[in-house]
Every structure is written in structure tokens, then in C-alpha cells.
Design a protein around this motif. Structure first.
Motif, mmCIF file in Angstrom:
data_model
loop_
_atom_site.group_PDB
_atom_site.id
_atom_site.type_symbol
_atom_site.label_atom_id
_atom_site.label_comp_id
_atom_site.label_asym_id
_atom_site.label_seq_id
_atom_site.Cartn_x
_atom_site.Cartn_y
_atom_site.Cartn_z
ATOM 1 N N VAL A 59 0.847 -1.194 0.000
ATOM 2 C CA VAL A 59 0.000 0.000 0.000
ATOM 3 C C VAL A 59 0.884 1.246 0.000
ATOM 4 C CG1 VAL A 59 -1.682 1.357 1.309
ATOM 5 C CG2 VAL A 59 -1.954 -1.125 1.109
ATOM 6 N N THR A 60 0.523 2.201 -0.850
ATOM 7 C CA THR A 60 1.215 3.485 -0.918
ATOM 8 C C THR A 60 0.233 4.605 -0.632
ATOM 9 O OG1 THR A 60 2.825 2.695 -2.535
ATOM 10 C CG2 THR A 60 2.495 5.064 -2.403
ATOM 11 N N LEU A 61 0.606 5.493 0.287
ATOM 12 C CA LEU A 61 -0.150 6.723 0.518
ATOM 13 C C LEU A 61 0.763 7.884 0.138
ATOM 14 C CD1 LEU A 61 -1.193 4.626 2.898
ATOM 15 C CD2 LEU A 61 -2.443 6.653 3.651
ATOM 16 N N ARG A 62 0.245 8.775 -0.705
ATOM 17 C CA ARG A 62 1.068 9.890 -1.156
ATOM 18 C C ARG A 62 0.225 11.161 -1.174
ATOM 19 N NH1 ARG A 62 2.699 7.696 -5.552
ATOM 20 N NH2 ARG A 62 4.662 6.870 -4.707
ATOM 21 N N LEU A 80 4.562 2.370 1.589
ATOM 22 C CA LEU A 80 5.279 3.615 1.382
ATOM 23 C C LEU A 80 4.322 4.755 1.690
ATOM 24 C CD1 LEU A 80 7.751 5.207 0.374
ATOM 25 C CD2 LEU A 80 6.797 5.029 -1.938
ATOM 26 N N VAL A 81 4.736 5.654 2.592
ATOM 27 C CA VAL A 81 3.910 6.786 2.984
ATOM 28 C C VAL A 81 4.723 8.048 2.737
ATOM 29 C CG1 VAL A 81 2.537 7.836 4.816
ATOM 30 C CG2 VAL A 81 2.840 5.342 4.758
ATOM 31 N N GLU A 82 4.259 8.896 1.825
ATOM 32 C CA GLU A 82 5.018 10.085 1.451
ATOM 33 C C GLU A 82 4.158 11.337 1.544
ATOM 34 O OE1 GLU A 82 8.263 8.588 -1.818
ATOM 35 O OE2 GLU A 82 6.215 8.938 -2.543
ATOM 36 N N VAL A 141 7.988 -0.824 5.942
ATOM 37 C CA VAL A 141 7.317 0.414 5.536
ATOM 38 C C VAL A 141 8.300 1.573 5.568
ATOM 39 C CG1 VAL A 141 5.468 2.048 6.118
ATOM 40 C CG2 VAL A 141 5.086 -0.413 6.375
ATOM 41 N N GLY A 142 8.171 2.482 4.616
ATOM 42 C CA GLY A 142 8.893 3.735 4.623
ATOM 43 C C GLY A 142 7.929 4.892 4.804
#
Length: 572
Positions: A126-129, A146-148, A168-169
Motif C-alpha cells: 500500500v502506498t499513501l502519497r 510507502l507513505v510520502e 514500511v517507509g
């Protein structure tokens, strides 16, 4: 070829009235789909399967998808959501859940009433951007993420939880007002960089249960507990991070072992660095400014290594207590209201190397049982109000290459403690260079005391002093003095100056090869006669000492005539 679908609640040529109908049409064709959603409020739960892109036609915030209870979005496949506002979930249900495959949320806002806002299930990604999460927590369970550049506000729990082997990043995010942690990593791996965290109820960043947490270039402010905390054998690193107004800046407990480099811990209400309960940790080139209680605290079996850095302002600089230990090298400590270095309580031990202490009331204080030890090497104490080194209890301290200048007392040892000094010098003190009291012991080699306004060396009570190649220069009253039952040796020592006495002793000290042009004085102990005791039997009882009194009893009549002159003063 990507199939294109349009959703509009107002209808239109080849458009769908709701998102669910567009998803059904896309699923029926079995091809990659792109669904363009017109502005509006859509009361539905979205179940998305396959390769699908959902986006708000008129930009972020123009499309609201909500449910009063239960999930608002469940995905499986390769799903991308852009610009939507998703509202739903409850304490028992995930608002947004990735059941399989990948999910990307971009410029999306997730609002929940409680519970989980976004959940990445095991083996998903899952990516949140550029997104916002309000009130709920984002959970990665055995997944990757990835959370940006996201914002997490007022989570009722942890803002982000990374658990059960997840990786997770989290980069460039702001996390505020979480009731528990900002980011919690439990038996998992996370990298947190360039983030701002504020107002968390507990530690802003927490690593527990053998987690690995890497932190860099973050700012943490106004948290109710630790800025960053490692527990339960967790590992990781913290670089170039600033913690302000936390209770504890960075903590380690229960076997954790982080590496911390180049961090600033400012205005912490209790401690800057706190290591306890068998935790270790290596701290390099960190600054602790204005800690409310202790800047660097090792307690209850903690064992940190601190190299370089600076401690400025606050109360106590470095404290090792309750059976803890530590190694502290190349640290500058200045302008405290309490002691710079402290080793207290039974079996605590510490090594201080190349430490510089300026403008603190006291330098090194050590007190405890025979297992309490401290060693200081190549350390400097300047401008201290009390003692550069003070040792008590049964503690044992070793000093080598110490400089102590401009203070009340250079080295003081009392009770049953032991102090060993080598290659050290004391200068410009007002009371004495080295003072030994009670039954304490001092063993010194190549000790010099210069410019004391009173004594160079002083022993009292039943203390023992053994000094070899000591040099006492320009001590105003006496180079070395021994009172009461104090004993010892002065071997190859010198006393020089323009005034005062070289040695004043009680006959219990061996003066071997003393080099001086000043007087050596032996003070005979006065002979104390036993007090005259009168035993009165069958008479009055006195509960304290009575002197110069007349005792009369067993008389029927007593007549006392006062006799005194004007010189005697009033009274009878």
C-alpha cells in the motif's frame, strides 16, 4: 488497452450514475479500467477488483464517498485512487482495506469515526502519497508500504502501526495529536525520514518486540512521553533528528540497542537520553540542552556508550544509578545547576574519558557500596562552586590525568570510600587540593596542588593518605596537614612557597624524602584527663551531664545564701 468509464450522478451520454455500476461494468470486461468521477457525494461501499484507477475529475476533494458504518473501500488487484474523500469505518471495521495486491492512495483524504482508517493486509503493498488521514490509524500487517508527504491528525490510537513483519517507509509526513504513538513498529521494519511529529500521548516513535526502526532528519515536539523509544530488544538508528519538549528525548529499555548520531534533544522535561533495564545503545555527537532533571541517564542495568557531543544547561549532566554502567568519551558539559557527573547507588560503574566540565557547581560525585566504581581519565573541571571530585560511602574511584581549577575543593573523599589519583593537578582552589575525612583512603602519585588559599593536602579523623611525588606550591596556610588519628605517608614530595607551613602533622605520618624550605611542625595531641565522676546512690537521678553543682538530699531544712560579686554577674 485501458477501458475508460465516466461516473456522474446527473447522468450523461455513456456515464454511470454511481461508482459501483462503473466497477461492475469494468469487471465484466476484465480489462484494465480508468474511472473518471464527477463531483458529488456518493453513499456507497466500493469493492474494487483487478487493475483499476479511480480519480476525481475536478481535483482533490471534489468527490466524497461515504458510508455511515462499515468499510468504504476494499481492494484486491492493482488499484489506484486519486483525489477522493473516503469517509466510513467504525471501531470494528476498516474504512479502507487492501485485501490483496497493491493499493495506491494519492491526494486522498480518509476520515473515520474510530478504528482503522487504512489497513494493508498481509502480503499486500500500500502506498499513501500527498494524502490526509483524520482520526483513524493506518496499519501495515505483514505487508509492505510507502507513505510520502501525508498528514495524520488526531488518531485515537497510533497514527501508523507497522506490525508482524511489515516493511514500511514513512517520508516527509506530519503526524499530530495521536493519543498513543505517532509511528509504532512492532516485530517489523520501518524507515522514518524528514517527518514532523507533535502532541502524541506517548512516544512519538516507538520500536518494540525486536523491531528495527531507522529515523533520520525528523523534528519531534511537545510529546507527553519519549520523543523516540526503543524497547524489547529492538534495534535501529536515529540520525540528525531534533526532539524538543518531550518528557524524555530518546529512550532505550529492556534489551534494546539503538545507534543515535548527531541529534539535538532540547528542553526535555526529565531526561535527554534515558537507558535502562539492560538496554545498551551508542550515542555519537549528540547535544542535550536544558534537560529538566538529567541530560544523560543510565539506570537499572542500562549500559550506554556516549561519544562526543555536548550537554548544556539543565540540572545534572550524566547520571549512572541503580546498578547501571556506562562509558562516556569526549563530551563537553557546561552551565548546569547540579553536578556534571554522578555515579550513585550500589554496584553502579562508569568510565569518563576526555570529558570537559565548565561552570557547574560540582564535577564528579560518586557514592555507594564497594561495588560502586568510577574512573575518569584526561578530564578537565573548571569553575566549580563545590568540589571537582567528591567520593562517599564505600565507593572506589580512580583518576588519571585530571585537571581541576578554580573552585572550592579539588578532590574530596569521606566515609569508607577510596580514591586513587595519578598524574593530576589542582589549581586556584579556596579550600584545599585534596581532603580526606572519616576512615576514607587516598592513594596519589604525581599529584600537584598550586595556589590553594588554604591547604594543599588535608587528612582528618582516621583517614589514610599515601602520596608519592606530590608537589604542593604556594598553598597559603599549609602544604599538607594531618589531624586526629589520620595516618599515612608522604614519599618524595615537595612543598614550596613564600609563606605558610610545609607540613603540620600528628606524628602518625611517615615523611620520606620531603623536599621543602618551609617549616615542618608536629602537633602533639593534648592529653585528655578523664572527667571526675561522683556516684550518688539513693539520691536524685539526672538524665544528662551535670557539672559545677551542689547536691543536697535527705535534709529537713535547706538554707542557701547566694554569694557573688559584681564580676560574677547575676544569678544564684
Amino acid at each position: 488497452m485501458v477501458a475508460r468509464y465516466v461516473v456522474s450522478p446527473r447522468g450523461g451520454r455513456r456515464s454511470h450514475p454511481d461508482i459501483t455500476s462503473a466497477l461492475r461494468a469494468a469487471a465484466a470486461r476484465g480489462r484494465a479500467a480508468q474511472i473518471e468521477i464527477a463531483p458529488g457525494h456518493y453513499d456507497e461501499t466500493l469493492f474494487v477488483r483487478g487493475e483499476v484507477r479511480l480519480f476525481a475529475r475536478d481535483g482533490a476533494g471534489s468527490v466524497v464517498v461515504s458510508r455511515p458504518r462499515g468499510p468504504v473501500l476494499e481492494t484486491s488487484g492493482a488499484v489506484r485512487v486519486e483525489g477522493l474523500v473516503l469517509t466510513g469505518g467504525d471501531a470494528e471495521t476498516d474504512a479502507v482495506a487492501c485485501q490483496g495486491g497493491t493499493l495506491t492512495l494519492e491526494r486522498t483524504e480518509i476520515r473515520v469515526r474510530g478504528g482503522v482508517a487504512v489497513h494493508a493486509r498481509p502480503h499486500t503493498a500500500v502506498t499513501l502519497r500527498d494524502s490526509t488521514v483524520l482520526h483513524g490509524r493506518t496499519v501495515f500487517t505483514g505487508s509492505s508500504g510507502l507513505v510520502e508527504r501525508c498528514r495524520f491528525t488526531d488518531a485515537a490510537d497510533n497514527a501508523i502501526a507497522v506490525i508482524e513483519g511489515a516493511r514500511v517507509g514513512v517520508h516527509g509526513c506530519r503526524i499530530e495529536g495521536s493519543r498513543i504513538h505517532g509511528v509504532r513498529v512492532c516485530d517489523a521494519y520501518a524507515v522514518v525520514t524528514g517527518c514532523e511529529l507533535t502532541g502524541t500521548g506517548q512516544a512519538a516513535l516507538m520500536a518494540d518486540t525486536r523491531a528495527e526502526l531507522t529515523v533520520a532528519d525528523c523534528a519531534i515536539t511537545a510529546v507527553h512521553a519519549e520523543g523516540i523509544m526503543f524497547i524489547e530488544q529492538s534495534r535501529g538508528s536515529v540520525d540528525r533528528t531534533r526532539v524538543t519538549e518531550a518528557r524524555h528525548g530518546i529512550g532505550a529499555a529492556s534489551g534494546a540497542d539503538p545507534v543515535v548520531r548527531g541529534c539535538v534533544l532540547s528542553a526535555c522535561r526529565d531526561t535527554g537520553i534515558n537507558v535502562q533495564t539492560s538496554a545498551r545503545g551508542r550515542f555519537e555527537d549528540c547535544q542535550v540542552v536544558g534537560a529538566g532533571n538529567v541530560a544523560v541517564f543510565s539506570t537499572k542495568g542500562g549500559a550506554p556508550e556516549v561519544h562526543g557531543g555536548r550537554v548544556c544547561g539543565g540540572n545534572v549532566g550524566i547520571a549512572v544509578t541503580e546498578g547501571a554502567r556506562g562509558r562516556f568519551t569526549g563530551i563537553a558539559i557546561e552551565d548546569l545547576t547540579g553536578s556534571a557527573l554522578r555515579v550513585f547507588d550500589d554496584d553502579s560503574t562508569a568510565l569518563f574519558e576526555r570529558v570537559r566540565v565548565d561552570r557547574c557547581p560540582s564535577g564528579l560525585e560518586v557514592r555507594g557500596n564497594g561495588g560502586t566504581t568510577a574512573e575518569a581519565v584526561d578530564t578537565v573541571f573548571h569553575d566549580f562552586a563545590l568540589a571537582a571530585v567528591a567520593v562517599g560511602g564505600q565507593a572506589r574511584v580512580s583518576l588519571k590525568g585530571i585537571t581541576a581549577e578554580r573552585g572550592l575543593l579539588g578532590f574530596g573523599v569521606g566515609e569508607e570510600a577510596s580514591l586513587r589519583v595519578a598524574d593530576s593537578r589542582v589549581g586556584e582552589v579556596t579550600s584545599g587540593g585534596a581532603v580526606v575525612l572519616n576512615s576514607a583512603r587516598l592513594f596519589a602519585t604525581d599529584l600537584s596542588v598550586t595556589g590553594s588559599e588554604a591547604l594543599g593536602l588535608y587528612g582528618k579523623d582516621s583517614a589514610y593518605l599515601d602520596v608519592t611525588r606530590g608537589a604542593f606550591r604556594e598553598c597559603a596556610l599549609v602544604g599538607a596537614a594531618f589531624d586526629d588519628e589520620c595516618g599515612g605517608r608522604l614519599v618524595d614530595c615537595s612543598v614550596s612557597g613564600s609563606a605558610g607551613t610545609a607540613v603540620r602533622h600528628n606524628g602518625r605520618v611517615d615523611l620520606i624524602s620531603l623536599n621543602t624550605s618551609l617549616a615542618v611542625v608536629r602537633v602533639e595531641e593534648p592529653v585528655e584527663l578523664p572527667p571526675k565522676i561522683v556516684n550518688i546512690f539513693n539520691g536524685p537521678v539526672f538524665n544528662d551531664r551535670v557539672v559545677n553543682s551542689q547536691i543536697l538530699w535527705n535534709n529537713d531544712n535547706v538554707h542557701i545564701t547566694p554569694r557573688h560579686t559584681a564580676e560574677d554577674g547575676p544569678g544564684t
